[in-house]
Structure formats: C-alpha cells, structure tokens
Design a protein around this motif. Structure first.
Motif, PDB file in Angstrom:
ATOM      1  N   ARG A   1       5.729 -16.356 -23.870  1.00  0.00           N
ATOM      2  CA  ARG A   1       6.964 -15.595 -24.014  1.00  0.00           C
ATOM      3  C   ARG A   1       7.949 -16.198 -23.019  1.00  0.00           C
ATOM      4  O   ARG A   1       7.674 -16.228 -21.809  1.00  0.00           O
ATOM      5  N   ALA A   2       9.062 -16.683 -23.515  1.00  0.00           N
ATOM      6  CA  ALA A   2       9.995 -17.420 -22.663  1.00  0.00           C
ATOM      7  C   ALA A   2      11.355 -16.748 -22.641  1.00  0.00           C
ATOM      8  O   ALA A   2      11.849 -16.269 -23.666  1.00  0.00           O
ATOM      9  N   PHE A   3      11.944 -16.729 -21.455  1.00  0.00           N
ATOM     10  CA  PHE A   3      13.289 -16.197 -21.250  1.00  0.00           C
ATOM     11  C   PHE A   3      14.142 -17.320 -20.679  1.00  0.00           C
ATOM     12  O   PHE A   3      13.766 -17.959 -19.688  1.00  0.00           O
ATOM     13  N   LEU A   4      15.285 -17.583 -21.307  1.00  0.00           N
ATOM     14  CA  LEU A   4      16.215 -18.613 -20.837  1.00  0.00           C
ATOM     15  C   LEU A   4      17.575 -17.974 -20.619  1.00  0.00           C
ATOM     16  O   LEU A   4      18.145 -17.385 -21.541  1.00  0.00           O
ATOM     17  N   GLY A   5      18.095 -18.083 -19.402  1.00  0.00           N
ATOM     18  CA  GLY A   5      19.409 -17.530 -19.094  1.00  0.00           C
ATOM     19  C   GLY A   5      20.316 -18.586 -18.500  1.00  0.00           C
ATOM     20  O   GLY A   5      19.856 -19.540 -17.866  1.00  0.00           O
ATOM     21  N   GLU A   6      21.613 -18.434 -18.706  1.00  0.00           N
ATOM     22  CA  GLU A   6      22.571 -19.379 -18.136  1.00  0.00           C
ATOM     23  C   GLU A   6      23.765 -18.637 -17.571  1.00  0.00           C
ATOM     24  O   GLU A   6      24.179 -17.592 -18.066  1.00  0.00           O
ATOM     25  N   GLN A   7      24.300 -19.214 -16.499  1.00  0.00           N
ATOM     26  CA  GLN A   7      25.510 -18.692 -15.871  1.00  0.00           C
ATOM     27  C   GLN A   7      26.238 -19.881 -15.265  1.00  0.00           C
ATOM     28  O   GLN A   7      25.784 -20.485 -14.300  1.00  0.00           O
ATOM     29  N   GLY A   8      27.354 -20.267 -15.879  1.00  0.00           N
ATOM     30  CA  GLY A   8      28.073 -21.449 -15.414  1.00  0.00           C
ATOM     31  C   GLY A   8      27.244 -22.703 -15.624  1.00  0.00           C
ATOM     32  O   GLY A   8      26.761 -22.980 -16.717  1.00  0.00           O
ATOM     33  N   LYS A   9      27.037 -23.469 -14.547  1.00  0.00           N
ATOM     34  CA  LYS A   9      26.300 -24.728 -14.631  1.00  0.00           C
ATOM     35  C   LYS A   9      24.825 -24.566 -14.268  1.00  0.00           C
ATOM     36  O   LYS A   9      24.104 -25.551 -14.131  1.00  0.00           O
ATOM     37  N   LYS A  10      24.377 -23.335 -14.129  1.00  0.00           N
ATOM     38  CA  LYS A  10      23.030 -23.082 -13.641  1.00  0.00           C
ATOM     39  C   LYS A  10      22.209 -22.355 -14.694  1.00  0.00           C
ATOM     40  O   LYS A  10      22.713 -21.464 -15.382  1.00  0.00           O
ATOM     41  N   GLY A  11      20.952 -22.752 -14.829  1.00  0.00           N
ATOM     42  CA  GLY A  11      20.063 -22.122 -15.790  1.00  0.00           C
ATOM     43  C   GLY A  11      18.815 -21.595 -15.115  1.00  0.00           C
ATOM     44  O   GLY A  11      18.420 -22.048 -14.035  1.00  0.00           O
ATOM     45  N   ILE A  12      18.184 -20.606 -15.751  1.00  0.00           N
ATOM     46  CA  ILE A  12      16.941 -20.042 -15.236  1.00  0.00           C
ATOM     47  C   ILE A  12      16.006 -19.809 -16.410  1.00  0.00           C
ATOM     48  O   ILE A  12      16.445 -19.451 -17.513  1.00  0.00           O
ATOM     49  N   ALA A  13      14.734 -20.057 -16.191  1.00  0.00           N
ATOM     50  CA  ALA A  13      13.735 -19.852 -17.238  1.00  0.00           C
ATOM     51  C   ALA A  13      12.555 -19.103 -16.652  1.00  0.00           C
ATOM     52  O   ALA A  13      12.133 -19.363 -15.521  1.00  0.00           O
ATOM     53  N   ALA A  14      12.044 -18.152 -17.409  1.00  0.00           N
ATOM     54  CA  ALA A  14      10.817 -17.444 -17.042  1.00  0.00           C
ATOM     55  C   ALA A  14       9.853 -17.592 -18.203  1.00  0.00           C
ATOM     56  O   ALA A  14      10.200 -17.290 -19.349  1.00  0.00           O
ATOM     57  N   LEU A  15       8.657 -18.058 -17.919  1.00  0.00           N
ATOM     58  CA  LEU A  15       7.678 -18.326 -18.968  1.00  0.00           C
ATOM     59  C   LEU A  15       6.396 -17.564 -18.674  1.00  0.00           C
ATOM     60  O   LEU A  15       5.787 -17.732 -17.616  1.00  0.00           O
ATOM     61  N   LEU A  16       6.007 -16.717 -19.610  1.00  0.00           N
ATOM     62  CA  LEU A  16       4.744 -15.995 -19.525  1.00  0.00           C
ATOM     63  C   LEU A  16       3.698 -16.763 -20.321  1.00  0.00           C
ATOM     64  O   LEU A  16       3.912 -17.087 -21.494  1.00  0.00           O
ATOM     65  N   ILE A  17       2.576 -17.061 -19.694  1.00  0.00           N
ATOM     66  CA  ILE A  17       1.474 -17.751 -20.360  1.00  0.00           C
ATOM     67  C   ILE A  17       0.268 -16.820 -20.323  1.00  0.00           C
ATOM     68  O   ILE A  17      -0.207 -16.455 -19.239  1.00  0.00           O
TER      69      ILE A  17
ATOM     70  N   LYS B   1      24.694 -15.553 -20.574  1.00  0.00           N
ATOM     71  CA  LYS B   1      23.974 -15.183 -21.782  1.00  0.00           C
ATOM     72  C   LYS B   1      22.531 -15.625 -21.652  1.00  0.00           C
ATOM     73  O   LYS B   1      22.184 -16.447 -20.792  1.00  0.00           O
ATOM     74  N   ALA B   2      21.670 -15.060 -22.503  1.00  0.00           N
ATOM     75  CA  ALA B   2      20.249 -15.369 -22.410  1.00  0.00           C
ATOM     76  C   ALA B   2      19.599 -15.266 -23.781  1.00  0.00           C
ATOM     77  O   ALA B   2      20.126 -14.640 -24.704  1.00  0.00           O
ATOM     78  N   ILE B   3      18.441 -15.898 -23.885  1.00  0.00           N
ATOM     79  CA  ILE B   3      17.638 -15.896 -25.105  1.00  0.00           C
ATOM     80  C   ILE B   3      16.192 -15.633 -24.708  1.00  0.00           C
ATOM     81  O   ILE B   3      15.708 -16.153 -23.697  1.00  0.00           O
ATOM     82  N   GLU B   4      15.503 -14.815 -25.492  1.00  0.00           N
ATOM     83  CA  GLU B   4      14.060 -14.662 -25.324  1.00  0.00           C
ATOM     84  C   GLU B   4      13.381 -15.165 -26.588  1.00  0.00           C
ATOM     85  O   GLU B   4      13.839 -14.891 -27.700  1.00  0.00           O
ATOM     86  N   VAL B   5      12.309 -15.904 -26.412  1.00  0.00           N
ATOM     87  CA  VAL B   5      11.594 -16.458 -27.559  1.00  0.00           C
ATOM     88  C   VAL B   5      10.103 -16.201 -27.393  1.00  0.00           C
ATOM     89  O   VAL B   5       9.602 -16.020 -26.275  1.00  0.00           O
ATOM     90  N   ALA B   6       9.416 -16.185 -28.516  1.00  0.00           N
ATOM     91  CA  ALA B   6       7.955 -16.090 -28.516  1.00  0.00           C
ATOM     92  C   ALA B   6       7.400 -17.358 -29.152  1.00  0.00           C
ATOM     93  O   ALA B   6       7.872 -17.789 -30.208  1.00  0.00           O
ATOM     94  N   LEU B   7       6.413 -17.939 -28.491  1.00  0.00           N
ATOM     95  CA  LEU B   7       5.807 -19.171 -28.976  1.00  0.00           C
ATOM     96  C   LEU B   7       4.290 -19.031 -28.940  1.00  0.00           C
ATOM     97  O   LEU B   7       3.741 -18.223 -28.183  1.00  0.00           O
ATOM     98  N   LYS B   8       3.632 -19.847 -29.729  1.00  0.00           N
ATOM     99  CA  LYS B   8       2.176 -19.803 -29.788  1.00  0.00           C
ATOM    100  C   LYS B   8       1.638 -21.218 -29.832  1.00  0.00           C
ATOM    101  O   LYS B   8       2.171 -22.080 -30.522  1.00  0.00           O
ATOM    102  N   SER B   9       0.555 -21.448 -29.084  1.00  0.00           N
ATOM    103  CA  SER B   9      -0.052 -22.773 -29.058  1.00  0.00           C
ATOM    104  C   SER B   9      -1.294 -22.802 -29.936  1.00  0.00           C
ATOM    105  O   SER B   9      -1.794 -21.762 -30.378  1.00  0.00           O
ATOM    106  N   GLN B  10      -1.815 -23.986 -30.146  1.00  0.00           N
ATOM    107  CA  GLN B  10      -3.019 -24.142 -30.959  1.00  0.00           C
ATOM    108  C   GLN B  10      -4.258 -23.642 -30.230  1.00  0.00           C
ATOM    109  O   GLN B  10      -5.306 -23.460 -30.836  1.00  0.00           O
ATOM    110  N   GLN B  11      -4.152 -23.418 -28.912  1.00  0.00           N
ATOM    111  CA  GLN B  11      -5.288 -22.930 -28.123  1.00  0.00           C
ATOM    112  C   GLN B  11      -5.299 -21.405 -28.005  1.00  0.00           C
ATOM    113  O   GLN B  11      -5.919 -20.846 -27.101  1.00  0.00           O
TER     114      GLN B  11
END
Length: 587
Positions: free
Chosen positions: A548-564, A533-543
């Motif tokens: 835009r972040a993507f978090l996925g998991e499969q078993g004991k392993k996770g992966i994240a992709a972060l767009l800045i 399963k996976a989740i995509e989120v949008a975040l914003k900083s004060q700067q």
C-alpha cells in the motif's frame, strides 16, 4: 622592419594553411565526447593532411586517432586509424588509388567505388568546395562505416544559405540534409560555414557542434560525488559547519563563507550585509570570455525576458526562471537556439544566467566549487548576481541557503587545476534558526509520545500504535518502522526531490522504494495533503505480498510511504498505516 613584416606574413600564411577545429558531442543533452580536427594544406603535393583526435564516453570509453592524406575534394588518398576501447586497440589502414582497400590485422577488403570519405563532415566539405551549389540537388558519395571496415552510401540534399547564430558569432552558412545507409535513411540537419567547414549537425537527440576548445574538453573533467547526510529544504539552512584537516587547496574566505579553526562555515546569502558597488563589481557588467553579453542576438533575448520589469531583483528572478524552463527542465526551441549560440557547455545554465544578466546591466559572475544537494556534494559552476550582495542564481530562482562552497570566483575558462577530489565532514548546521548536531540523533530526530519529527528530512507524522521506529541513518533518505504484530510488516517513509509528476513516479515506484519486484496495480485514489496533492495506491506482488503506497507532493519536494505486508496480515495493521499517512506533513 622588413624582418618583422616577413615574420607576420609567414605567421598569417601558416594559419591559412593549417586550420584547427574542436567539436563537442552531446546525446540526450549530455556531453559524451569531443573531436579535435586539424586540416593542413600541402602546397607541393596539392593535398591536405588531416589529423583527428576523438574521445567518446557513452557505452564505455573510446579514443581514436586518425592521420590521413586527403585529395582536393577531401576524399581519402591514404589513412591510418588507431582505435582504443575497453576491448583493446585496433589499427586500420586505408588506401585509395585504382581501388579502395581497407585493412586491419585480421583481414583486407576491397570497397567498390572511385573515392571514399572519412566522415560525413569531409563528404560535406567536398560538396561545399564546389564552385556552385544547386538548391534541392542530392549529392551522393561513399563514407567510411562506423566499424571502419567497410563503406556506406551517403546522400546530402542542399537546402541553400541561411544566417545562423552559432558558436558565439553570427555566421552565413550552407545548410544540408544528410543521411547514410547506416543511419537507415534518417536525415540529419547539417550546417557548413562560408569556408566549407562544419558548424554542426543534429539527428534526434544526438548533436555535434563546433565549440571553443575549453567546452570540448569539459567531458574529460570527471569529478566524483562526495557522499553526505540527507538534508532537505536546503534553502532553509542558515549555516553549515564543515570540518576538514587537509584540503588540497585553500578555500577562500568571502561574504558567504569563512575559515575558522580547521573548519569552513557557510552562511546563507540572506545573512550578508549590503555591500558597496565597487570597481570590481562594475567589471561584472562587461562582456567576458565566452560571455557575449553585447551580442545583438543575446540582447534581444534579454529584452524579451526582462519585459516591463525595472528592478534588478525582479529581472534576475525572471532570467533564472527562463533558464530553468527553457534550458534545464527541457530544451525548448527558444532555449535550443540560445544553447546553439552559447556553445552547449556543460555549464550552459550558469553561462546563460551570467550572459543574460550582464545584457540587462546586472553585475554577475561565474563561480566554481562544490554544491550540496540532498545526500551528496557535487562539483559545479553556478552564477551569482550582485543585488546589494552576491546572490546565487540556481534552480529557477535567487538561491537562498548555505550550501555553496566557492573555490574559484570570477571563473576564467579552462580546466580548473584547483578542482580536484577532496573529502570533508559536515558535522553541524543551523536550519530555521535551530542548531542540529549530526553526530547526535536526538538533536535532529524527536519522538514526543507518538509524534515523530525528522528535522533533516523535514517531515513529521504520527507513529502507529504497536509500531517501532528503527534507528536513523543520516546517510539515508528513509525512515523504517516495524510492527510488533504478525511476521514483521514494515512501513518505509522516503523523502525525495520531485523532478516529475506523481503519476510518472508511479510507473517506477518499485525502483523509487528500493525494490526490484514487478508490481501489479490494483487500485489508485486521490488523497488530501497539506498545501499539495497525494495519491494512494494498492499493489500486489507475485510473492503474495501487498504493497500500500502513499505519494504526496508539495512544491519541489515529494514524500512516499510504503506498507509491505503479507496479504493474510493486511487487516491487522491497515488502520495503523492509514493513521500514519493521514498525519504525514512536511516540517
């Protein structure tokens, strides 16, 4: 003959007059210190000499040595305390006759009261020494404060007798609730044995327990981690080739490892040939030092875990899973009872594995050495069970993969002189049948048209158009892509082991991705991910940066992709990021 009998009589008498106890401190399931306590009876003076050595490593290192004279009820008559911290040394002197005086180099204070106890344990010993204890009664006294320059009120409520399985044996004990004004009236649960000696006490996540000397001294063993390349899916590693020039000790050859031409070759246990059931293997069924596999308490645990299973492999798998669920991920009430019995060693999971396996008549042994986890080698002790060949029990199952370096097999208890810091280089491995050379990036990182495959991290994805993959560093668990559009937007792709849920990781996303900014969560949506399963989120900083972040998991392993990306450039490259995250998969 008379001289021999006299010698043994004197020896027994000396043991009765002098008692030595070792206690281990744990906080949030981490071993943070120990205390060695010796009580020696002085017949002529009708008093006790108490000598105590304390070592703690919590917010810095602290050492304390105490020498005191105690009365018949274990209150202090006189005492000397030397405390050493990072701030320096402090000396305290206590005397109690007509009044209680406490002195250090700066001041002398008088404490109101008739008697004072050095610690809660002596306060309870004084209560237990009475001829009759009354159920429900609250006993009161004074205990030396934590800073050693004052006293605090102490209260103990007697809760009666109970049978307790602790410190490798069955004991009848007195149970108390105890508190002090310093504890702000939070009550700790304490147990004293039939002779009035402290077994242990606990308050929240802090625990003190009487343990074997070897367990207490484990906190002194502080082996550094050895940096290593980041490799995931280690159970799929068939072989590792480790180059070294001068090890401080010989590494033994065995079924899972052999030395050849200045290197050690590790093999997955799956590559072993089946071995005969040797006399040495038969010894691995017997109870051992601190491995009470014949205890009725442990046998009952083993019976419940085994259930209806009859095959050793199935039973070993059940034991490994039970240990992970009850002693490693968290300590359940059942797990805590077993830990209390086995002694809360730093190597508790391995000890539990071996004790429970032997109770089920499965040959097993303790092994000490070095174990690979992504990005580092760590010093560790683990269990191995004999299932036609020696197989490690680790992380909730029968471990596969070539990532254990055994240094001491059939480990005997004591601080291992052989386990000293050393260094080596992992230069080659075989993973999923494919040879990977770590000094040759093209061996483990391939780019075919726009498809990127990293065989060390175990991931594959499509590189967005107009994006460049920066050079890979094997010492990192991340890949970095840069866009040729705008002012340098970046995509970070990170792989990690997954001890928590995706939702929990979101709370610490900035830390996971290597940035310390406070981020505002704009929105969150579920996304498809192969076999997980996976989740995509949008975040914003004060700067005015958009994440835009993507978090996925499969078993004991996770992966994240972060767009800045700067907020004003998001529309230029958003499609490329979406194409990238929808192509992400584990290799």
């Amino acid at each position: 003959m008379k001289k021999t009998l006299f010698f043994f009589a004197v020896l027994i008498c000396c043991r009765l007059l002098s008692q030595e106890f070792w206690y281990s401190y744990s906080f949030q399931d981490k071993h943070v210190g120990y205390t060695k306590v010796v009580y020696q009876w002085q017949e002529q003076e009708k008093s006790y000499i108490k000598k105590q050595e304390k070592y703690r490593r919590l917010d810095g290192e602290e050492k304390e040595e105490i020498s005191c004279v105690l009365s018949l009820d274990y209150s202090v008559l006189s005492g000397y305390i030397s405390s050493q911290t990072e701030k320096g040394q402090e000396i305290f002197v206590i005397t109690a006759s007509d009044k209680i005086l406490i002195q250090n180099k700066n001041r002398l204070i008088s404490v109101p009261g008739e008697k004072i106890y050095l610690e809660i344990s002596d306060f309870l010993k004084g209560i237990a020494a009475r001829s009759k204890l009354e159920y429900g009664r609250i006993y009161k006294g004074l205990v030396l404060s934590g800073d050693r320059m004052g006293a605090c009120d102490a209260r103990a409520r007697y809760l009666g007798k109970e049978v307790l399985w602790a410190n490798l044996e069955k004991q009848e004990c007195h149970t108390f609730d105890v508190t002090t004004s310093e504890l702000k009236n939070f009550w700790a649960k304490a147990q004293m044995d039939a002779n009035g000696n402290l077994i242990g006490y606990s308050l929240g996540s802090f625990q003190v327990l009487r343990v074997p000397k070897e367990y207490a001294l484990e906190v002194r063993q502080n082996f550094p981690e050895i940096p290593a390349p980041f490799i995931f899916d280690i159970e799929q590693i068939d072989r590792m080739y480790i180059r070294h020039s001068d090890f401080p000790f010989p590494i033994p050859s065995g079924p899972n490892q052999r030395n050849k031409e200045g290197q050690t070759i590790l093999r997955s246990p799956d590559e072993q040939e089946t071995q005969a059931f040797s006399p040495q293997t038969k010894e691995s069924i017997q109870p051992g030092i601190h491995l009470p596999s014949d205890s009725e308490f442990l046998l009952e645990y083993a019976k419940n875990i085994q259930g209806n299973s009859r095959e050793n492999r199935d039973i070993a798998q059940k034991i490994a899973l039970w240990v992970q669920e009850n002693l490693e991920k968290k300590k359940t009430p059942q797990g805590n009872k077993l830990a209390f019995f086995l002694g809360f060693s730093r190597n508790l999971p391995a000890i539990a594995h071996v004790s429970l396996s032997r109770a089920c008549k499965i040959p097993s042994r303790l092994v000490s050495g070095v174990m690979y986890t992504p990005g580092k080698w760590i010093y560790a002790t683990w269990a191995e069970v004999f299932l036609g060949k020696w197989m490690p029990l680790y992380s909730g199952g029968i471990a596969r993969g070539a990532y254990f370096i055994a240094i001491v097999e059939n480990k005997a208890w004591g601080i291992e002189d052989k386990l000293v810091p050393f260094s080596f280089t992992l230069h080659k491995l075989v993973k999923k049948g494919e040879t990977l050379l770590l000094d040759n990036a093209s061996s483990y990182l391939s780019i075919q048209e726009d498809k990127v495959t990293d065989k060390l991290l175990g991931i594959t994805f499509l590189r967005p158009a107009d994006w460049v993959l920066l050079p890979k560093n094997t010492q990192s668990d991340m890949l970095l892509l840069r866009s040729i559009k705008g002012n340098g937007p970046a995509i970070l792709i990170k792989v990690f082991e997954l001890p928590r849920s995706l939702e929990e990781i979101l709370d610490t996303l900035s830390k996971k991705m290597g940035t310390q900014e406070n981020l505002e969560l704009l929105w969150q949506q579920s996304r498809p991910f192969p076999k997980g399963k996976a989740i995509e989120v949008a975040l914003k900083s004060q700067q005015q940066l958009v994440y835009r972040a993507f978090l996925g998991e499969q078993g004991k392993k996770g992966i994240a992709a972060l767009l800045i990306v700067p907020a004003k450039e998001l529309l230029l490259i958003e499609k490329g990021f979406q194409d990238c995250i929808f192509s992400l998969n584990f290799y």
